[in-house]
Design a protein around this motif. Structure first.
Motif, PDB file in Angstrom:
ATOM      1  N   ALA A  70       0.819  -1.221   0.000  1.00 35.63           N
ATOM      2  CA  ALA A  70       0.000   0.000   0.000  1.00 35.63           C
ATOM      3  C   ALA A  70       0.849   1.266   0.000  1.00 35.63           C
ATOM      4  O   ALA A  70       0.522   2.241  -0.676  1.00 35.63           O
ATOM      5  CB  ALA A  70      -0.936  -0.006   1.208  1.00 35.63           C
ATOM      6  N   ASP A  71       1.953   1.248   0.750  1.00 38.28           N
ATOM      7  CA  ASP A  71       2.761   2.463   0.853  1.00 38.28           C
ATOM      8  C   ASP A  71       3.609   2.723  -0.391  1.00 38.28           C
ATOM      9  O   ASP A  71       4.274   3.747  -0.480  1.00 38.28           O
ATOM     10  CB  ASP A  71       3.650   2.421   2.096  1.00 38.28           C
ATOM     11  CG  ASP A  71       4.631   1.252   2.103  1.00 38.28           C
ATOM     12  OD1 ASP A  71       4.580   0.415   1.185  1.00 38.28           O
ATOM     13  OD2 ASP A  71       5.452   1.184   3.045  1.00 38.28           O
ATOM     14  N   ARG A  72       3.533   1.800  -1.367  1.00 40.38           N
ATOM     15  CA  ARG A  72       4.309   1.981  -2.596  1.00 40.38           C
ATOM     16  C   ARG A  72       3.415   1.994  -3.842  1.00 40.38           C
ATOM     17  O   ARG A  72       3.909   1.970  -4.960  1.00 40.38           O
ATOM     18  CB  ARG A  72       5.373   0.887  -2.721  1.00 40.38           C
ATOM     19  CG  ARG A  72       6.296   0.785  -1.509  1.00 40.38           C
ATOM     20  CD  ARG A  72       7.599   0.094  -1.855  1.00 40.38           C
ATOM     21  NE  ARG A  72       8.366   0.908  -2.779  1.00 40.38           N
ATOM     22  CZ  ARG A  72       9.215   0.399  -3.683  1.00 40.38           C
ATOM     23  NH1 ARG A  72       9.348  -0.904  -3.792  1.00 40.38           N
ATOM     24  NH2 ARG A  72       9.895   1.193  -4.477  1.00 40.38           N
ATOM     25  N   ARG A  73       2.093   2.045  -3.612  1.00 41.62           N
ATOM     26  CA  ARG A  73       1.184   2.000  -4.756  1.00 41.62           C
ATOM     27  C   ARG A  73       1.400   3.187  -5.692  1.00 41.62           C
ATOM     28  O   ARG A  73       1.472   3.013  -6.920  1.00 41.62           O
ATOM     29  CB  ARG A  73      -0.269   1.956  -4.295  1.00 41.62           C
ATOM     30  CG  ARG A  73      -1.248   1.934  -5.471  1.00 41.62           C
ATOM     31  CD  ARG A  73      -2.667   1.632  -5.037  1.00 41.62           C
ATOM     32  NE  ARG A  73      -3.263   2.702  -4.246  1.00 41.62           N
ATOM     33  CZ  ARG A  73      -4.544   2.728  -3.871  1.00 41.62           C
ATOM     34  NH1 ARG A  73      -5.350   1.727  -4.203  1.00 41.62           N
ATOM     35  NH2 ARG A  73      -5.019   3.716  -3.149  1.00 41.62           N
ATOM     36  N   ALA A  74       1.483   4.393  -5.155  1.00 43.67           N
ATOM     37  CA  ALA A  74       1.642   5.570  -6.006  1.00 43.67           C
ATOM     38  C   ALA A  74       2.951   5.493  -6.800  1.00 43.67           C
ATOM     39  O   ALA A  74       2.994   5.863  -7.982  1.00 43.67           O
ATOM     40  CB  ALA A  74       1.609   6.840  -5.156  1.00 43.67           C
ATOM     41  N   THR A  75       4.009   4.996  -6.174  1.00 45.26           N
ATOM     42  CA  THR A  75       5.295   4.859  -6.859  1.00 45.26           C
ATOM     43  C   THR A  75       5.204   3.837  -7.978  1.00 45.26           C
ATOM     44  O   THR A  75       5.761   4.028  -9.066  1.00 45.26           O
ATOM     45  CB  THR A  75       6.387   4.445  -5.862  1.00 45.26           C
ATOM     46  OG1 THR A  75       6.438   5.406  -4.802  1.00 45.26           O
ATOM     47  CG2 THR A  75       7.748   4.370  -6.524  1.00 45.26           C
TER      48      THR A  75
END
Length: 268
Positions: A70-75
């Motif tokens: 989840a914490d890397r979805r935008a990346t």
């Protein structure tokens, strides 16, 4: 039936006429033969073959749903956008939740975790009411000796084979090219895998992430994530004896599916 909502995971919808060929050329897994409702495990690597993103890949009628950290979805969305060029695909966040259920009563319409059957099933969207939390699921996963790449592998530093993707159905070596394919195939073909993520057992709380593990006086590797009495560590396969971490004795506690590639004596 233990059911947990995995808040550490998030979804991305990749749709459009070119969705499958677009992803097929990028990822370690075969997307050309992925059927709607089928779940596979794979990764997006860097050009040098190092692990960037671990992924579950769910086939849909419109394309593919990616289950990622989840914490890397935008990346990840940004990275996929760099490769899109003229491909007829749409890449957008999908805000439905991710679930895990294990034990025999797991919902039969959820796909089985492709890494290891004992991990249970994975669900997306509306699910039954959670009766436990993600920590319980991670403990269950660790108990089977299966690493969580988002927690246990260092992005753009570790190789997917070091994170056991080759042993957990995360790499299709027959599909042809993907980003990082040359390095990955060479490591597998030549057997040059010196280190892997392996479970370790000990008494008390887990050593901190990055704690050095010694084999006698030699460096064997380092601890990654863990819990009371057990953790995952990246260790050299030829240095799995007489281990210590943070001044405490630890022992490699490998499941049968991993023992075949490690230099350990047979169990009595």
């Amino acid at each position: 039936m233990p059911v947990a909502r995995l808040d550490s995971r998030a979804l991305i919808a990749v749709t459009g006429p070119d969705a499958r060929p677009f992803l097929h050329n990028l990822l370690t897994q075969d997307l050309a033969t992925l059927k709607p409702g089928e779940l596979r495990f794979g990764a997006l690597l860097g050009p040098q073959g190092r692990l960037l993103f671990d992924l579950f890949l769910l086939g849909t009628d419109e394309g593919v749903i990616l289950d990622c950290a989840a914490d890397r979805r935008a990346t990840l969305i940004q990275r996929l956008g760099m490769y899109r060029l003229r491909a007829a695909v749409e890449i957008r966040p999908d805000d439905r939740p991710v679930w895990a259920a294990w034990a025999e009563a797991a919902p039969s319409d959820w796909p089985v975790d492709p890494r290891l059957a004992g991990l249970g099933r994975r669900g997306f969207g509306d699910g039954p009411r959670a009766d436990t939390d993600e920590a319980a699921y991670l403990e269950h996963q660790l108990g089977l000796g299966v690493p969580d790449p988002a927690r246990d592998a260092k992005a753009d530093a570790d190789y997917p084979i070091e994170a056991n993707f080759d042993l957990l159905n995360g790499i299709d070596f027959q599909k042809g090219c993907f980003i990082g394919q040359e390095t990955t195939s060479r490591m597998k073909r030549r057997g040059r895998v010196k280190s892997r993520l392996v479970p370790i057992a000990f008494k008390g709380a887990a050593p901190a992430f990055g704690t050095e593990v010694l084999s006698g006086e030699l460096r064997a590797g380092e601890v990654r994530s863990g819990a009371e009495g057990q953790a995952m560590a990246l260790l050299r396969l030829d240095r799995l004896q007489e281990l210590t971490a943070d001044g405490r004795a630890v022992a490699a506690d490998l499941p049968d599916w991993l023992r075949t590639v490690a230099e350990l004596p047979d169990r009595p």
